[in-house]
Write an enzyme that holds these catalytic residues in place. Structure first.
Site, PDB file in Angstrom:
ATOM      1  N   SER A   1       0.773  -1.302  -0.063  1.00 25.90           N
ATOM      2  CA  SER A   1       0.079  -0.035  -0.127  1.00 25.90           C
ATOM      3  C   SER A   1       0.598   0.970  -0.089  1.00 25.90           C
ATOM      4  O   SER A   1       1.617   1.524  -1.172  1.00 25.90           O
ATOM      5  CB  SER A   1      -1.025   0.003   1.173  1.00 25.90           C
ATOM      6  OG  SER A   1      -1.907   0.924   1.092  1.00 25.90           O
TER       7      SER A   1
ATOM      8  N   LYS B   1       4.040   2.224  -2.490  1.00 27.95           N
ATOM      9  CA  LYS B   1       4.349   3.457  -3.175  1.00 27.95           C
ATOM     10  C   LYS B   1       5.971   3.928  -3.166  1.00 27.95           C
ATOM     11  O   LYS B   1       6.741   4.203  -3.734  1.00 27.95           O
ATOM     12  CB  LYS B   1       3.525   4.499  -2.797  1.00 27.95           C
ATOM     13  CG  LYS B   1       2.318   4.291  -3.070  1.00 27.95           C
ATOM     14  CD  LYS B   1       1.160   5.307  -2.538  1.00 27.95           C
ATOM     15  CE  LYS B   1      -0.178   5.432  -2.635  1.00 27.95           C
ATOM     16  NZ  LYS B   1      -0.988   4.154  -2.722  1.00 27.95           N
TER      17      LYS B   1
ATOM     18  N   TRP C   1      -9.978  -0.995  -5.494  1.00 29.86           N
ATOM     19  CA  TRP C   1      -9.614   0.494  -4.997  1.00 29.86           C
ATOM     20  C   TRP C   1      -8.108   0.595  -5.466  1.00 29.86           C
ATOM     21  O   TRP C   1      -7.881   1.617  -6.083  1.00 29.86           O
ATOM     22  CB  TRP C   1      -9.589   0.726  -3.572  1.00 29.86           C
ATOM     23  CG  TRP C   1      -9.545   2.112  -2.954  1.00 29.86           C
ATOM     24  CD1 TRP C   1      -8.618   2.678  -2.270  1.00 29.86           C
ATOM     25  CD2 TRP C   1     -10.663   3.167  -3.291  1.00 29.86           C
ATOM     26  NE1 TRP C   1      -8.881   3.893  -1.943  1.00 29.86           N
ATOM     27  CE2 TRP C   1     -10.201   4.239  -2.689  1.00 29.86           C
ATOM     28  CE3 TRP C   1     -11.941   3.143  -4.072  1.00 29.86           C
ATOM     29  CZ2 TRP C   1     -10.904   5.420  -2.746  1.00 29.86           C
ATOM     30  CZ3 TRP C   1     -12.561   4.330  -4.173  1.00 29.86           C
ATOM     31  CH2 TRP C   1     -12.085   5.461  -3.532  1.00 29.86           C
TER      32      TRP C   1
ATOM     33  N   HIS D   1      -7.399  -6.007   0.358  1.00 27.90           N
ATOM     34  CA  HIS D   1      -6.068  -5.160   0.339  1.00 27.90           C
ATOM     35  C   HIS D   1      -5.291  -5.382   1.855  1.00 27.90           C
ATOM     36  O   HIS D   1      -5.587  -4.922   2.841  1.00 27.90           O
ATOM     37  CB  HIS D   1      -6.654  -3.671   0.536  1.00 27.90           C
ATOM     38  CG  HIS D   1      -5.247  -2.634   0.434  1.00 27.90           C
ATOM     39  ND1 HIS D   1      -4.915  -2.381  -0.603  1.00 27.90           N
ATOM     40  CD2 HIS D   1      -4.965  -1.682   1.543  1.00 27.90           C
ATOM     41  CE1 HIS D   1      -4.021  -1.504  -0.343  1.00 27.90           C
ATOM     42  NE2 HIS D   1      -3.964  -1.143   0.807  1.00 27.90           N
TER      43      HIS D   1
END
Length: 171
Positions: A26, A30, A117, A167
């Site tokens: 998550s 990044k 998402w 997720h």
């Protein structure tokens, strides 16, 4: 922070500094993607479900939007990114460019079927778009035109894996 960890690992005699990998899920996915793009000492980048601002298209219409991520997490990105909240199509590049900066080093994206998402299909499209640069520098690239089946690893320099679930970071 990941680059400072690499600084340390390079000096540790017990570590093969030619085989340093970064992994994150998550928000940390990044960070792993960005560290891999800017630090050639990183041999393998594994950003898990990094989503908007990470590995899914910022210009995309599925999943988290630029406006939503900047509103929910205004401290994650610089103010310049917020200028594209209402017009992400004006962005001068998309996330495939960040992936291409890793060439010829391997990237493995890992996604989950219920994590819409993070836009698993869009992440695969970003890998396909980065493929041109990998091939330009003589690397293998993606090696596929379609997403693999759920639970099956697409084992290539630009690798992809999608699993059942939501997720989260799993084994």
């Amino acid at each position: 922070g990941l680059q400072r960890a690499v600084d340390y690992l390079e000096k540790d005699q017990d570590i093969d500094n030619q085989k340093i990998a970064v992994v994150g899920h998550s928000r940390l996915g990044k960070a792993a993607m960005l560290a891999g793009a800017f630090d050639e000492r990183i041999a393998l980048v594994i950003p898990l479900q990094a989503g908007c601002g990470g590995t899914s298209p910022s210009r995309g219409k599925i999943g988290e939007s630029v406006k939503r991520i900047n509103t929910s997490f205004p401290h994650w990105f610089c103010d310049e990114f917020k200028k594209f909240n209402d017009e992400p199509e004006r962005l001068p590049f998309d996330q495939h460019s960040l992936m291409a900066m890793c060439a010829p080093r391997p990237i493995l994206l890992s996604c989950a079927t219920e994590d819409t998402w993070a836009n698993p299909e869009g992440q695969f499209e970003m890998l396909k778009a980065a493929d041109q640069v990998y091939r330009l520098v003589g690397a293998e690239g993606i090696g596929a035109t379609q997403m693999p089946e759920v639970g099956k690893l697409m084992d290539s320099t630009l690798g992809y894996y999608i699993r059942p679930g939501k997720h989260s970071m799993t084994k």
